[in-house]
Design a protein around this motif. Structure first.
Motif, mmCIF file in Angstrom:
data_model
loop_
_atom_site.group_PDB
_atom_site.id
_atom_site.type_symbol
_atom_site.label_atom_id
_atom_site.label_comp_id
_atom_site.label_asym_id
_atom_site.label_seq_id
_atom_site.Cartn_x
_atom_site.Cartn_y
_atom_site.Cartn_z
ATOM 1 N N PRO A 87 0.884 -1.212 0.093
ATOM 2 C CA PRO A 87 0.059 -0.026 0.291
ATOM 3 C C PRO A 87 0.810 1.250 0.029
ATOM 4 C CG PRO A 87 -0.565 -1.551 1.536
ATOM 5 C CD PRO A 87 0.547 -1.872 1.196
ATOM 6 N N SER A 88 0.473 2.263 -0.620
ATOM 7 C CA SER A 88 1.074 3.569 -0.968
ATOM 8 C C SER A 88 0.040 4.575 -1.277
ATOM 9 C CB SER A 88 2.417 3.673 -1.478
ATOM 10 O OG SER A 88 1.796 3.344 -3.030
ATOM 11 N N TRP A 89 0.314 5.773 -1.242
ATOM 12 C CA TRP A 89 -0.392 6.937 -1.618
ATOM 13 C C TRP A 89 -0.638 6.904 -3.022
ATOM 14 C CZ3 TRP A 89 -4.242 8.144 1.176
ATOM 15 C CH2 TRP A 89 -4.103 8.525 2.481
ATOM 16 N N THR A 90 0.629 6.582 -3.714
ATOM 17 C CA THR A 90 0.881 6.495 -5.055
ATOM 18 C C THR A 90 -0.092 5.471 -5.727
ATOM 19 O OG1 THR A 90 3.060 7.352 -5.279
ATOM 20 C CG2 THR A 90 2.434 6.151 -7.221
ATOM 21 N N VAL A 91 -0.009 4.235 -5.106
ATOM 22 C CA VAL A 91 -0.806 3.287 -5.766
ATOM 23 C C VAL A 91 -2.362 3.407 -5.566
ATOM 24 C CG1 VAL A 91 -1.542 0.627 -5.424
ATOM 25 C CG2 VAL A 91 1.196 1.426 -5.332
ATOM 26 N N PHE A 92 -2.569 4.161 -4.163
ATOM 27 C CA PHE A 92 -4.259 4.534 -3.758
ATOM 28 C C PHE A 92 -4.584 5.271 -5.048
ATOM 29 C CE2 PHE A 92 -7.152 7.257 -2.071
ATOM 30 C CZ PHE A 92 -8.190 6.212 -1.691
ATOM 31 N N GLY A 93 -3.909 6.394 -5.200
ATOM 32 C CA GLY A 93 -4.192 7.361 -6.479
ATOM 33 C C GLY A 93 -4.254 6.762 -7.634
ATOM 34 N N LEU A 94 -3.521 5.767 -7.972
ATOM 35 C CA LEU A 94 -3.694 5.404 -9.490
ATOM 36 C C LEU A 94 -4.704 4.317 -9.271
ATOM 37 C CD1 LEU A 94 -2.551 4.459 -12.209
ATOM 38 C CD2 LEU A 94 -1.191 2.730 -11.222
ATOM 39 N N ALA A 95 -5.174 3.767 -8.440
ATOM 40 C CA ALA A 95 -6.311 2.714 -8.258
ATOM 41 C C ALA A 95 -7.445 3.736 -8.360
ATOM 42 C CB ALA A 95 -6.135 1.988 -7.174
ATOM 43 N N LEU A 96 -7.494 4.646 -7.673
ATOM 44 C CA LEU A 96 -8.686 5.771 -7.632
ATOM 45 C C LEU A 96 -8.872 6.335 -8.989
ATOM 46 C CD1 LEU A 96 -10.509 6.793 -5.782
ATOM 47 C CD2 LEU A 96 -9.414 8.596 -5.538
ATOM 48 N N ALA A 97 -7.920 6.529 -9.856
ATOM 49 C CA ALA A 97 -8.049 6.975 -11.280
ATOM 50 C C ALA A 97 -8.663 5.923 -12.202
ATOM 51 C CB ALA A 97 -6.847 7.527 -11.733
ATOM 52 N N VAL A 98 -7.991 4.757 -11.899
ATOM 53 C CA VAL A 98 -8.564 3.675 -12.714
ATOM 54 C C VAL A 98 -10.112 3.524 -12.581
ATOM 55 C CG1 VAL A 98 -8.421 1.294 -13.275
ATOM 56 C CG2 VAL A 98 -6.231 2.490 -13.056
ATOM 57 N N ALA A 99 -10.270 3.184 -11.095
ATOM 58 C CA ALA A 99 -11.709 3.157 -10.568
ATOM 59 C C ALA A 99 -12.708 4.242 -11.148
ATOM 60 C CB ALA A 99 -11.916 2.924 -9.161
ATOM 61 N N LEU B 188 -19.779 -2.120 -4.593
ATOM 62 C CA LEU B 188 -19.467 -0.755 -4.093
ATOM 63 C C LEU B 188 -18.684 -0.991 -2.761
ATOM 64 C CD1 LEU B 188 -22.362 1.817 -4.314
ATOM 65 C CD2 LEU B 188 -19.863 2.082 -5.169
ATOM 66 N N LEU B 189 -19.141 -2.013 -1.984
ATOM 67 C CA LEU B 189 -18.688 -2.462 -0.776
ATOM 68 C C LEU B 189 -17.260 -3.331 -0.947
ATOM 69 C CD1 LEU B 189 -18.543 -2.470 2.345
ATOM 70 C CD2 LEU B 189 -19.878 -4.692 2.223
ATOM 71 N N GLN B 190 -17.180 -4.313 -1.986
ATOM 72 C CA GLN B 190 -15.992 -4.815 -2.287
ATOM 73 C C GLN B 190 -14.884 -3.662 -2.834
ATOM 74 O OE1 GLN B 190 -16.584 -7.536 -5.402
ATOM 75 N NE2 GLN B 190 -17.562 -8.960 -4.254
ATOM 76 N N ALA B 191 -15.219 -2.699 -3.592
ATOM 77 C CA ALA B 191 -14.242 -1.867 -3.985
ATOM 78 C C ALA B 191 -13.930 -0.963 -3.028
ATOM 79 C CB ALA B 191 -15.025 -0.872 -5.227
ATOM 80 N N ALA B 192 -14.654 -0.393 -2.106
ATOM 81 C CA ALA B 192 -14.393 0.286 -0.979
ATOM 82 C C ALA B 192 -13.236 -0.149 0.019
ATOM 83 C CB ALA B 192 -15.605 0.753 -0.062
ATOM 84 N N VAL B 193 -13.671 -1.767 0.202
ATOM 85 C CA VAL B 193 -12.594 -2.527 1.184
ATOM 86 C C VAL B 193 -11.295 -2.314 0.431
ATOM 87 C CG1 VAL B 193 -12.144 -4.549 2.354
ATOM 88 C CG2 VAL B 193 -14.422 -3.713 2.321
ATOM 89 N N GLY B 194 -11.235 -2.899 -0.836
ATOM 90 C CA GLY B 194 -10.132 -3.035 -1.714
ATOM 91 C C GLY B 194 -9.369 -1.397 -1.481
ATOM 92 N N GLY B 195 -10.130 -0.211 -1.578
ATOM 93 C CA GLY B 195 -9.370 1.125 -1.715
ATOM 94 C C GLY B 195 -8.776 1.173 -0.122
ATOM 95 N N LEU B 196 -9.439 0.837 0.673
ATOM 96 C CA LEU B 196 -8.989 0.777 1.936
ATOM 97 C C LEU B 196 -7.744 0.223 2.289
ATOM 98 C CD1 LEU B 196 -12.349 0.979 4.196
ATOM 99 C CD2 LEU B 196 -10.754 2.927 3.665
ATOM 100 N N CYS B 197 -7.596 -0.894 1.653
ATOM 101 C CA CYS B 197 -6.555 -1.836 1.828
ATOM 102 C C CYS B 197 -5.225 -1.034 1.305
ATOM 103 C CB CYS B 197 -6.573 -3.135 0.834
ATOM 104 S SG CYS B 197 -7.741 -4.167 1.931
ATOM 105 N N LEU B 198 -5.282 -0.204 0.445
ATOM 106 C CA LEU B 198 -4.354 0.596 -0.039
ATOM 107 C C LEU B 198 -3.901 1.850 0.432
ATOM 108 C CD1 LEU B 198 -5.201 0.024 -3.989
ATOM 109 C CD2 LEU B 198 -3.997 -1.421 -2.499
ATOM 110 N N VAL B 199 -4.715 2.300 1.651
ATOM 111 C CA VAL B 199 -4.208 3.438 2.290
ATOM 112 C C VAL B 199 -3.132 3.145 3.630
ATOM 113 C CG1 VAL B 199 -5.274 5.235 3.855
ATOM 114 C CG2 VAL B 199 -6.691 4.073 1.746
ATOM 115 N N PRO B 200 -2.243 3.626 3.443
ATOM 116 C CA PRO B 200 -0.853 3.350 4.244
ATOM 117 C C PRO B 200 -1.329 3.738 5.684
ATOM 118 C CG PRO B 200 -0.192 4.756 2.602
ATOM 119 C CD PRO B 200 -1.696 4.732 2.219
ATOM 120 N N PRO B 201 -2.117 4.545 6.166
ATOM 121 C CA PRO B 201 -2.379 4.274 7.627
ATOM 122 C C PRO B 201 -3.142 3.148 8.246
ATOM 123 C CG PRO B 201 -2.784 6.703 6.589
ATOM 124 C CD PRO B 201 -2.530 5.784 5.752
ATOM 125 N N LEU B 202 -3.939 2.697 7.145
ATOM 126 C CA LEU B 202 -4.753 1.602 7.350
ATOM 127 C C LEU B 202 -4.132 0.167 7.037
ATOM 128 C CD1 LEU B 202 -8.304 2.896 6.023
ATOM 129 C CD2 LEU B 202 -7.332 2.888 8.428
#
Length: 205
Positions: free
Chosen positions: A57-69, A153-167
């Motif tokens: 997990p990293s903010w860079t990967v999270f941002g890329l995943a968010l853009a793809v989503a 939506l729930l699956q996607a949200a959990v997947g996104g949270l897994c990529l947030v560094p503090p979590l």
């Protein structure tokens, strides 16, 4: 990860027989702007999964995943304006599953979350894809349920949270959310199975 607003696209494309909208595309079209965006998401999803597997997990990967989503919102908007297609109805959910399940599997492989709920979600999605394909060959279209959209939506949200560094270190919290997503995933699978039985095909009694 994806919000999958394309549920209506799947239903419309499955109905078929509708002509193209003025200035739009018919259901058999393949080379459309919406399908191009969806195809790009399908190509980029494994890139995100590879980055998660390699670096975690990293903010860079999270941002890329968010853009793809976010591209799912764009292709859904284009499809509504220009007309849904059968090709889009097939590759849109495929791109969503590759992204979400790939990220969850990569996180499980790194020990960020447990494998069990990821396996439950993956098994249901594979079964559902095969079931809908088989019923479609029998002439039965199973429309998307609102609960299935919530599940996605729930699956996607959990997947996104897994990529947030503090979590990333909060395995207990992430596993609890994953099991909730897995439970809803199984429930919607049962609902689809019931819907399929209530919709006999042309050659069924």
């Amino acid at each position: 990860m994806s919000s999958t607003p394309a549920g209506s696209r799947v239903q419309l494309a499955a109905e078929g027989g509708r002509g193209p909208r003025p200035g739009g595309f018919g259901p058999t079209a393949v080379a459309t702007p919406a399908n191009a965006v969806t195809a790009a998401r399908l190509v980029l999803a494994p890139v995100v999964v590879g980055l998660v597997a390699a670096s975690g997990p990293s903010w860079t990967v999270f941002g890329l995943a968010l853009a793809v989503a976010g591209s799912d919102l764009l292709d859904g908007w284009l499809a509504r304006r220009q007309g849904p297609t059968r090709a889009g109805a097939f590759i849109d959910p495929l791109a969503d599953k590759v992204g979400v399940l790939g990220v969850l599997a990569a996180c499980a492989a790194r020990g960020e979350v447990s494998w069990a709920p990821v396996a439950v979600i993956g098994a249901r999605e594979l079964w559902m894809s095969g079931y809908r394909f088989r019923r479609a060959r029998q002439g039965v279209s199973i429309p998307a349920r609102p609960s299935a959209k919530v599940k996605t939506l729930l699956q996607a949200a959990v997947g996104g949270l897994c990529l947030v560094p503090p979590l990333a270190g909060q395995r207990g919290l992430l596993d609890a959310l994953l099991w909730l997503a897995a439970l809803l995933t199984v429930v919607t699978g049962v609902q689809y199975a019931v819907d399929g039985r209530r919709r006999p095909g042309p050659d069924e009694p």
